[in-house]
Design a protein around this motif. Sequence first.
Motif, short mmCIF file in Angstrom:
data_model
loop_
_atom_site.label_atom_id
_atom_site.label_comp_id
_atom_site.label_asym_id
_atom_site.label_seq_id
_atom_site.Cartn_x
_atom_site.Cartn_y
_atom_site.Cartn_z
N MET A 1 55.93 -83.44 -28.49
CA MET A 1 56.44 -82.14 -29.08
C MET A 1 57.75 -81.85 -28.06
O MET A 1 58.71 -81.72 -28.67
CB MET A 1 55.70 -81.06 -29.05
N HIS A 2 57.61 -81.94 -26.96
CA HIS A 2 58.72 -81.83 -25.89
C HIS A 2 59.68 -82.88 -25.85
O HIS A 2 60.92 -82.63 -25.68
CB HIS A 2 58.23 -81.49 -24.30
N ALA A 3 59.31 -84.23 -26.30
CA ALA A 3 60.22 -85.10 -26.48
C ALA A 3 61.00 -84.99 -27.64
O ALA A 3 62.13 -85.28 -27.58
CB ALA A 3 59.56 -86.44 -26.17
N HIS B 1 61.10 -82.39 -30.08
CA HIS B 1 61.85 -81.06 -30.68
C HIS B 1 63.31 -81.03 -30.29
O HIS B 1 63.63 -81.40 -29.24
CB HIS B 1 60.76 -80.00 -30.04
N ALA B 2 63.98 -80.23 -31.18
CA ALA B 2 65.23 -80.03 -31.01
C ALA B 2 65.54 -79.44 -29.73
O ALA B 2 66.60 -79.45 -29.18
CB ALA B 2 65.94 -79.45 -32.35
N LEU B 3 64.74 -78.42 -29.48
CA LEU B 3 64.97 -77.44 -28.06
C LEU B 3 64.53 -78.28 -26.87
O LEU B 3 64.64 -77.77 -25.80
CB LEU B 3 64.34 -76.19 -28.47
N GLY B 4 63.66 -79.48 -27.20
CA GLY B 4 63.43 -79.95 -26.04
C GLY B 4 64.43 -81.21 -25.79
O GLY B 4 65.43 -80.82 -25.34
N LEU B 5 64.02 -82.55 -25.58
CA LEU B 5 64.80 -83.50 -25.53
C LEU B 5 65.44 -84.19 -26.68
O LEU B 5 66.24 -84.97 -26.67
CB LEU B 5 64.10 -84.84 -24.80
N ASN B 6 64.90 -83.53 -27.79
CA ASN B 6 65.34 -84.12 -29.29
C ASN B 6 65.50 -85.78 -29.33
O ASN B 6 66.32 -86.24 -30.05
CB ASN B 6 66.96 -83.46 -29.45
N THR B 7 64.46 -86.31 -28.58
CA THR B 7 64.60 -88.04 -28.76
C THR B 7 62.94 -88.45 -28.62
O THR B 7 62.39 -88.15 -27.64
CB THR B 7 65.19 -88.53 -27.55
N PRO B 8 62.46 -88.23 -30.05
CA PRO B 8 61.17 -88.63 -29.88
C PRO B 8 60.75 -89.80 -29.07
O PRO B 8 61.14 -90.89 -29.08
CB PRO B 8 60.51 -88.78 -31.45
#
Length: 559
Positions: free
Chosen positions: A508-510, A512-519
């Motif tokens: 999720m942290h990778a 999500h738009a508020l995280g890294l926004n890069t799955p």
Amino acid sequence: MSDVKFHSFQKDISQIALPLKFTFPFYYTPHPLAILAAKQLQNYLLTQNDFTHNFGMGATVNSLEIGKMFGVLVVKDTNNNLGFLAAFSGKLAASNDHLYFVPPVFDLLEANGFFLPEIQELNKINDTVERLENSEDLVHLKLSLENTIATNEKKWNGFKHYCQKQKQLRNKVRDSFEAHKDSEEYAILVDYLKQQSSRDSYELEHLQKEIKEENQQAENTYQSYLDKINALKQERKTRSAALQDTIFQQYTFLNSQLESKSLYEIFNKDLGILPLAGAGECAAPKLLQYAFSHSLDPICMAEFWWGKSPKSEVRQHQHFYPSCRGKCEPILGHMLSKTITDEDVFKMVTKFDCDVEIVYEDEYLAVINKPENFLSVPGKFLEDSVYKRMKERYPQATGPLVVHRLDMATSGLLLIAKDKYTHELLQRQFIRKSIRKRYVAILDGILEQKTGTINLPLRNDLEDRPRQLVDFEIGRPALTKFEVVNYENGTTRIHFWPITGRTHQLRMHASHALGLNTPIVGDEFYGNRADRLYLHAEELQFIHPKTKEKMTIICPAPF
């Protein structure tokens, strides 16, 4: 076919073989026919003028940006013509009625129905509650109560202090005549002092009663106002429950044999299992309901996201997704009960064809390299897991064995304790966050930021487990440190250090738009499916419970 909901394919499909079984809606690879239908629907969404809806993809529009889940159902009519139906989840452009799409199972927005009038009444109650809660009258009544209590408390304390001073004075007078205590005058004085004491006690008691009555009157006035608000809230609650009950009774679903079940029957209300809000409003039930009620034979199905992702979750534009389990699994379970579908892959597998590598081992513990797509502990349908293998390997071991877990799709290092005491001591290190874990991952894109910390609270998506949501109100804290290692063919190799250990935290942290926004590459929940999830627990540091030695175990990623 004259049905406007039945859409013919615009491309030649004569060379595409039909699937042998219908799509298993909760885990599937879209069939070529479903992909063609989805592309045709997407082209319609790009070019249509039938409705206005801000999907959040174009220029800034002064309206709420709402992405939407759409679905396509490839069907065959009674003349063996192939085509497809289209549907959307929930409402589209504040309406259920659109020419291109199948109708809802039950139209809540029907002008002559029960829903809209009752919603208007509930809105009136909401407005009244809001007005009363924000009125100056309520503020004044509360302030008056607080002032009355404060004034009376001051009055009470003042009079009590006066009575104490009077008592001290009487005692002093009595003591000054102690030498004449046998005289008649002394007896008269004592009697007089007793009368004064009784008078003060009487007045104190009277004041206490007076204060209690004044406070109670102020509180009653204030509470009467609150009772008016609470009565409205209770009426709102009762009417809302009754409305929900009526709604659930209106939703009835067919299967291929035209056997009908209501939402209450499907969710088993008698056992206390109530449908989730919005149950039956997803695309898949709408599509199947229309097909079964119009003598159309379902061939295959797919659902995709169109538009901007909601803030709380991760949805990729144009990506295909399975049906949600929370709301749809019970409904589709009935609707597809007489339809032959592809197998649930998780129920098909009984044992994994893999070995569990022992990276380190001693008398007290072991560190293993969990393969990707292998369970840490037994699942709902599958027993084969790290726990089962370790139980077989160490039959004399006591305790839970597995100290912590990795997602099924994640590979890498796991701690195994061979006895309860060792397990407890290692668990304490996890609780104190003194165990250091480093993961390596491949991100599906170039991440410009080289290092940093991600702080996004997470909670379960109750409608679609095991997916997670970002929730700043009730989510559990989740903290991850990261550092970019290098770039490879348009991807980013990265190291993660999770400070907390939430489900799907790194994924999720990778993504999500508020995280890294890069799955992460291969993340079927929050990105694109690949041959595997490119996430590996590569390094583990901990204090050995017996030797107190600092242990650093490394198992390089297989990618």
